[in-house]
Design a protein around this motif. Sequence first.
Motif, short mmCIF file in Angstrom:
data_model
loop_
_atom_site.label_atom_id
_atom_site.label_comp_id
_atom_site.label_asym_id
_atom_site.label_seq_id
_atom_site.Cartn_x
_atom_site.Cartn_y
_atom_site.Cartn_z
N ILE A 232 0.84 -1.20 0.00
CA ILE A 232 0.00 0.00 0.00
C ILE A 232 0.88 1.25 0.00
O ILE A 232 1.83 1.35 0.78
CB ILE A 232 -0.91 0.03 1.25
N ASN A 233 0.57 2.19 -0.89
CA ASN A 233 1.34 3.44 -0.90
C ASN A 233 0.53 4.59 -0.28
O ASN A 233 -0.57 4.38 0.23
CB ASN A 233 1.82 3.78 -2.32
N ASN A 234 1.07 5.79 -0.36
CA ASN A 234 0.46 6.95 0.31
C ASN A 234 -0.84 7.43 -0.33
O ASN A 234 -1.51 8.32 0.21
CB ASN A 234 1.46 8.11 0.37
N ASN A 235 -1.20 6.86 -1.47
CA ASN A 235 -2.46 7.27 -2.11
C ASN A 235 -3.68 6.63 -1.46
O ASN A 235 -4.81 6.96 -1.82
CB ASN A 235 -2.44 6.90 -3.60
N CYS A 236 -3.47 5.70 -0.53
CA CYS A 236 -4.60 4.99 0.07
C CYS A 236 -5.58 5.95 0.74
O CYS A 236 -5.19 6.75 1.59
CB CYS A 236 -4.10 3.97 1.10
N HIS A 237 -6.85 5.85 0.36
CA HIS A 237 -7.91 6.68 0.93
C HIS A 237 -8.72 5.93 2.00
O HIS A 237 -9.66 6.49 2.56
CB HIS A 237 -8.84 7.19 -0.17
N GLY A 238 -8.39 4.67 2.22
CA GLY A 238 -9.06 3.93 3.28
C GLY A 238 -10.48 3.49 2.96
O GLY A 238 -11.27 3.28 3.87
N CYS A 239 -10.79 3.30 1.68
CA CYS A 239 -12.16 2.90 1.32
C CYS A 239 -12.45 1.45 1.69
O CYS A 239 -13.57 1.10 2.04
CB CYS A 239 -12.41 3.13 -0.17
N GLY A 240 -11.43 0.59 1.54
CA GLY A 240 -11.59 -0.80 1.94
C GLY A 240 -12.11 -1.75 0.87
O GLY A 240 -12.35 -2.91 1.16
N ILE A 241 -12.26 -1.28 -0.37
CA ILE A 241 -12.76 -2.21 -1.38
C ILE A 241 -11.73 -3.28 -1.70
O ILE A 241 -12.09 -4.39 -2.12
CB ILE A 241 -13.23 -1.49 -2.67
N CYS A 242 -10.46 -2.98 -1.49
CA CYS A 242 -9.42 -4.01 -1.66
C CYS A 242 -9.59 -5.10 -0.61
O CYS A 242 -9.46 -6.30 -0.91
CB CYS A 242 -8.03 -3.40 -1.56
N ARG A 243 -9.91 -4.70 0.60
CA ARG A 243 -10.13 -5.65 1.69
C ARG A 243 -11.30 -6.59 1.36
O ARG A 243 -11.21 -7.81 1.51
CB ARG A 243 -10.41 -4.89 2.98
N THR A 244 -12.40 -6.00 0.93
CA THR A 244 -13.60 -6.78 0.63
C THR A 244 -13.38 -7.77 -0.50
O THR A 244 -13.94 -8.87 -0.49
CB THR A 244 -14.77 -5.84 0.28
N ASN A 245 -12.57 -7.38 -1.47
CA ASN A 245 -12.39 -8.20 -2.66
C ASN A 245 -11.12 -9.05 -2.66
O ASN A 245 -10.81 -9.70 -3.66
CB ASN A 245 -12.42 -7.30 -3.90
N CYS A 246 -10.40 -9.06 -1.54
CA CYS A 246 -9.19 -9.90 -1.45
C CYS A 246 -9.58 -11.36 -1.25
O CYS A 246 -10.28 -11.70 -0.29
CB CYS A 246 -8.32 -9.44 -0.28
#
Length: 261
Positions: A232-246
Amino acid sequence: MCQFCMQHGDGKKWYLSAKNYTEKLALSEGRDSFIKDFFKNYEKNYRKKVQMVDIARKVPFIKEFAEKKVQNYFTQEHAGQVVSLEDAISICSIPGRVSVIECPCRKYLLNKSERKCILFGTTADIVENIPKFSNINDIDSEEATELIKSTEIEGKVHTIWTFKSPYIGAICNCDQHGCLLFHLQDRYKFANIILKGHEIAIVNQNICIGCGKCQKICQFGAIEISGKKSKINNNCHGCGICRTNCPTEAIQLLPRDILSL
């Protein structure tokens, strides 16, 4: 905590404070007129304002002024911030009336009718009297939760939006392809149009298989693949869609302020 939390949330997550959704707030300081004009004339206003800013930014002695006006608009008038799945669901239990409308952005950009946008309380009361949005539907908490979860799986980011801050009138569930605000964020990189959320994604390197699904679905270019692992780089906005779709559940969201200590 962000500046809005300090100003409008007593140091806590400001969008979870009921005072920022009240009818009294919505009907004060000309917010009702602002909301009506925003939805009734969003196509015309978008084209006009973008054209004016683009022209102004080409003139050296007014470029700085124009850019400041843009930033002020997205702070004082129509501020947006990313929220997690859990917070989006919690928000829908606060305002009382919760309604869904066809997404204006996707209609304008893609000519698609998709019921993705959630309106709250007085915002819904005003918008239902605008002919193009007269097919607004009220939904209960279970339906709101189902809608938010389904859009998350589709890779849509949840953002709350004000109509003259700090009054919160909507949750948008959108992506780069079909969102005017994402387009503006890309067009005007000098402005902080979509505020980062209060969480940040963290990858468990022991579980990550480097499949790249999170990178493909991220709307902010916040994930890189290095050494067959997601980072994860500094562009992360914390939406969490990566978490849900991992597929291996290798990603979690943690509070941004704790990690910054």
